[in-house]
Write a protein that holds these residues in place. Structure first.
Motif, PDB file in Angstrom:
ATOM      1  N   GLU A 165       0.834  -1.210   0.000  1.00 16.18           N
ATOM      2  CA  GLU A 165       0.000   0.000   0.000  1.00 16.18           C
ATOM      3  C   GLU A 165       0.864   1.255   0.000  1.00 16.18           C
ATOM      4  N   MET A 166       1.939   1.239   0.789  1.00 21.04           N
ATOM      5  CA  MET A 166       2.836   2.389   0.825  1.00 21.04           C
ATOM      6  C   MET A 166       3.599   2.521  -0.494  1.00 21.04           C
ATOM      7  N   MET A 167       3.978   1.402  -1.081  1.00 17.47           N
ATOM      8  CA  MET A 167       4.657   1.444  -2.370  1.00 17.47           C
ATOM      9  C   MET A 167       3.768   2.068  -3.442  1.00 17.47           C
ATOM     10  N   ALA A 168       2.475   1.727  -3.419  1.00 18.11           N
ATOM     11  CA  ALA A 168       1.533   2.302  -4.384  1.00 18.11           C
ATOM     12  C   ALA A 168       1.409   3.810  -4.186  1.00 18.11           C
ATOM     13  N   ARG A 169       1.377   4.253  -2.938  1.00 18.80           N
ATOM     14  CA  ARG A 169       1.320   5.694  -2.671  1.00 18.80           C
ATOM     15  C   ARG A 169       2.596   6.381  -3.134  1.00 18.80           C
ATOM     16  N   HIS A 170       3.725   5.731  -2.887  1.00 20.91           N
ATOM     17  CA  HIS A 170       5.024   6.256  -3.324  1.00 20.91           C
ATOM     18  C   HIS A 170       5.034   6.445  -4.834  1.00 20.91           C
ATOM     19  N   GLN A 171       4.552   5.452  -5.565  1.00 25.17           N
ATOM     20  CA  GLN A 171       4.529   5.525  -7.031  1.00 25.17           C
ATOM     21  C   GLN A 171       3.546   6.580  -7.516  1.00 25.17           C
ATOM     22  N   SER A 172       2.426   6.729  -6.814  1.00 23.06           N
ATOM     23  CA  SER A 172       1.447   7.759  -7.178  1.00 23.06           C
ATOM     24  C   SER A 172       2.040   9.152  -7.009  1.00 23.06           C
ATOM     25  N   ILE A 173       2.737   9.376  -5.889  1.00 20.73           N
ATOM     26  CA  ILE A 173       3.393  10.669  -5.673  1.00 20.73           C
ATOM     27  C   ILE A 173       4.429  10.905  -6.752  1.00 20.73           C
ATOM     28  N   ARG A 174       5.237   9.883  -7.007  1.00 18.03           N
ATOM     29  CA  ARG A 174       6.322  10.021  -7.984  1.00 18.03           C
ATOM     30  C   ARG A 174       5.785  10.416  -9.362  1.00 18.03           C
ATOM     31  N   SER A 175       4.606   9.950  -9.712  1.00 15.48           N
ATOM     32  CA  SER A 175       4.048  10.228 -11.037  1.00 15.48           C
ATOM     33  C   SER A 175       3.616  11.674 -11.204  1.00 15.48           C
ATOM     34  N   ARG A 176       3.578  12.444 -10.098  1.00 14.64           N
ATOM     35  CA  ARG A 176       3.032  13.804 -10.166  1.00 14.64           C
ATOM     36  C   ARG A 176       4.024  14.894  -9.786  1.00 14.64           C
ATOM     37  N   VAL A 177       5.255  14.522  -9.450  1.00 18.51           N
ATOM     38  CA  VAL A 177       6.258  15.542  -9.138  1.00 18.51           C
ATOM     39  C   VAL A 177       6.984  15.961 -10.416  1.00 18.51           C
ATOM     40  N   TYR A 178       7.872  16.940 -10.285  1.00 15.25           N
ATOM     41  CA  TYR A 178       8.557  17.511 -11.460  1.00 15.25           C
ATOM     42  C   TYR A 178       9.360  16.440 -12.197  1.00 15.25           C
ATOM     43  N   PHE A 179      10.169  15.702 -11.449  1.00 11.81           N
ATOM     44  CA  PHE A 179      10.948  14.605 -12.048  1.00 11.81           C
ATOM     45  C   PHE A 179      10.149  13.313 -11.912  1.00 11.81           C
ATOM     46  N   SER A 180       9.059  13.221 -12.653  1.00  8.46           N
ATOM     47  CA  SER A 180       8.127  12.108 -12.480  1.00  8.46           C
ATOM     48  C   SER A 180       8.644  10.804 -13.078  1.00  8.46           C
ATOM     49  N   GLU A 181       9.579  10.890 -13.995  1.00  8.65           N
ATOM     50  CA  GLU A 181      10.112   9.667 -14.608  1.00  8.65           C
ATOM     51  C   GLU A 181      11.588   9.546 -14.227  1.00  8.65           C
ATOM     52  N   GLN A 182      12.469   9.969 -15.107  1.00  6.19           N
ATOM     53  CA  GLN A 182      13.883   9.923 -14.768  1.00  6.19           C
ATOM     54  C   GLN A 182      14.356  11.277 -14.239  1.00  6.19           C
ATOM     55  N   MET A 183      15.468  11.244 -13.500  1.00  5.39           N
ATOM     56  CA  MET A 183      16.074  12.472 -12.988  1.00  5.39           C
ATOM     57  C   MET A 183      17.573  12.426 -13.239  1.00  5.39           C
ATOM     58  N   PRO A 184      17.980  12.571 -14.499  1.00  3.64           N
ATOM     59  CA  PRO A 184      19.420  12.554 -14.783  1.00  3.64           C
ATOM     60  C   PRO A 184      20.123  13.728 -14.115  1.00  3.64           C
ATOM     61  N   ALA A 185      21.346  13.484 -13.689  1.00  3.18           N
ATOM     62  CA  ALA A 185      22.118  14.529 -13.022  1.00  3.18           C
ATOM     63  C   ALA A 185      22.224  15.775 -13.885  1.00  3.18           C
ATOM     64  N   GLU A 186      22.324  15.586 -15.193  1.00  2.00           N
ATOM     65  CA  GLU A 186      22.482  16.718 -16.113  1.00  2.00           C
ATOM     66  C   GLU A 186      21.276  17.658 -16.058  1.00  2.00           C
ATOM     67  N   ALA A 187      20.087  17.090 -15.848  1.00  7.46           N
ATOM     68  CA  ALA A 187      18.879  17.924 -15.757  1.00  7.46           C
ATOM     69  C   ALA A 187      18.896  18.742 -14.468  1.00  7.46           C
ATOM     70  N   VAL A 188      19.368  18.150 -13.380  1.00  4.77           N
ATOM     71  CA  VAL A 188      19.484  18.876 -12.120  1.00  4.77           C
ATOM     72  C   VAL A 188      20.519  19.990 -12.252  1.00  4.77           C
ATOM     73  N   VAL A 189      21.637  19.684 -12.886  1.00  7.01           N
ATOM     74  CA  VAL A 189      22.695  20.682 -13.089  1.00  7.01           C
ATOM     75  C   VAL A 189      22.169  21.875 -13.884  1.00  7.01           C
ATOM     76  N   ALA A 190      21.388  21.611 -14.922  1.00 10.94           N
ATOM     77  CA  ALA A 190      20.845  22.698 -15.749  1.00 10.94           C
ATOM     78  C   ALA A 190      19.960  23.628 -14.931  1.00 10.94           C
ATOM     79  N   LEU A 191      19.151  23.071 -14.054  1.00 14.19           N
ATOM     80  CA  LEU A 191      18.272  23.897 -13.217  1.00 14.19           C
ATOM     81  C   LEU A 191      19.081  24.677 -12.174  1.00 14.19           C
ATOM     82  N   LEU A 192      20.132  24.077 -11.653  1.00 14.54           N
ATOM     83  CA  LEU A 192      20.997  24.798 -10.717  1.00 14.54           C
ATOM     84  C   LEU A 192      21.656  25.990 -11.402  1.00 14.54           C
ATOM     85  N   ARG A 193      22.103  25.799 -12.634  1.00 13.07           N
ATOM     86  CA  ARG A 193      22.715  26.913 -13.382  1.00 13.07           C
ATOM     87  C   ARG A 193      21.698  28.034 -13.593  1.00 13.07           C
TER      88      ARG A 193
END
Length: 261
Positions: free
Chosen positions: A187-215
Motif C-alpha cells: 500500500e505504501m509502495m503504491a502511494r510512493h509511485q502515485s506521488i512520484r508520477s506527479r512531481v517535477y521529475f516524475s520519470e527519470q532524474m538525470p544529473a544533467e537535468a538537475v545541473v541545468a536547473l541549478l545553473r
C-alpha cells in the motif's frame, strides 16, 4: 489521504507519506547507517566537497531522522535540520538527545524555507530533489539562503533509470509470482509511485537535468560525483541479493554547486 478536499495538495500528500514512514524509517539500509564503513564513506564524501566544518553554518533540508545532519555535525558543521514532517522531526530530536548533539531542528518547507537570506554557508539534502514539485523555485530559494561563496551538496540519483537488475527483478516477479524484498508494504509502495508520477521529475532524474536547473538559479562551478562505491558497497552487504545488485548498478550521484563569492 483526503482526495475530496481540493485544498489537499501533492505537497500535503508528500508530507503525510513521510510522516507515516517516520517510525520505521531508520530500520532500512540506505536510510540509517549500519556500519562504520558506510559512515566513513559519507564523511569522506562530505569532506571532499565541503571540507571540514570548522563551525560553519549548514542547513540540512528535508532532514528526516537527521542521518545527514549527524554526518555534518561529525565533521564540524553547526547544523540546522529542517523538515515539514513533525513525526520525522520528533525522531530526529530524540536521536540528537540520545547522541548528545546540539543540532537545531526547525519545521519548514524545503521549497520555501523562510530562513533569513544569506544565513548559511552550506546546504545539504539527500533524496529530496525527486520529491520537489517546483525545483527551479526551490533552487532559487536555496541560492538566496546561502551566503556568497556558499555551496549546496545534493545527494540523490536517477532512480527511474532502467537497469539490467530492474529487468532481472521483473523477470523474477513474473516467473515466481513473488516481488523482490522491499522495505515498504504494497500500500505504501503504491502511494510512493502515485506521488512520484506527479512531481517535477516524475520519470527519470538525470544529473544533467538537475545541473541545468541549478545553473538557471545562478549556481556555478557545478560538479557531478559518481565515486560513491565505498558507500554503496557497505550498504549492499546488508541487503538481500537483488536489492544489493540494484544498489550497486543504480545511477546515484552527489552534485556540488557554488554560489558566486
Amino acid at each position: 489521504m483526503n482526495s475530496m478536499n481540493t485544498n489537499y495538495s501533492i505537497r500535503d500528500e508528500i508530507r503525510d507519506f513521510w510522516s507515516e514512514r517516520a517510525a520505521t524509517f531508520d530500520e532500512s539500509v540506505g536510510h540509517e547507517i549500519f556500519s562504520e564503513a558506510e559512515r566513513k564513506g559519507w564523511q569522506r564524501l562530505i569532506r571532499k566537497h565541503l571540507g571540514e566544518g570548522q563551525g560553519r553554518a549548514a542547513l540540512d533540508l528535508a532532514c528526516g531522522t537527521a542521518v545527514v545532519s549527524h554526518l555534518m555535525n561529525d565533521v564540524g558543521f553547526r547544523v540546522t535540520g529542517l523538515d515539514w514532517s513533525d513525526a520525522m522531526l520528533a525522531q530526529a530530536r530524540a536521536k540528537a538527545r540520545k547522541r548528545g548533539t546540539d543540532i537545531r531542528f526547525i519545521s519548514g518547507d524545503a521549497e520555501n524555507t523562510m530562513e533569513p537570506r544569506e544565513s548559511y554557508d552550506v546546504i545539504t539534502n539527500r533524496h529530496l530533489v525527486w520529491t520537489l514539485v517546483d525545483p527551479p523555485a526551490a533552487f532559487r530559494e536555496w541560492f538566496s539562503v546561502l551566503r556568497p561563496g556558499g555551496k549546496v551538496l545534493i545527494l540523490d540519483g536517477n532512480m527511474g533509470k532502467e537497469t539490467w537488475v530492474k529487468g532481472l527483478q521483473k523477470f523474477w516477479t513474473k516467473a515466481t509470482g513473488k516481488a523482490p524484498a522491499s522495505h515498504m508494504k504494497p500500500e505504501m509502495m503504491a502511494r510512493h509511485q502515485s506521488i512520484r508520477s506527479r512531481v517535477y521529475f516524475s520519470e527519470q532524474m538525470p544529473a544533467e537535468a538537475v545541473v541545468a536547473l541549478l545553473r538557471q538559479a545562478g549556481f556555478e562551478n557545478i560538479t557531478v560525483d559518481r565515486q560513491l562505491f565505498d558507500i554503496h558497497w557497505a550498504q549492499a552487504r546488508r541487503m538481500p541479493f537483488l536489492r544489493a545488485l540494484d544498489r550497486l548498478t543504480q545511477d546515484r550521484f552527489a552534485i556540488c554547486a557554488h554560489k558566486p563569492a
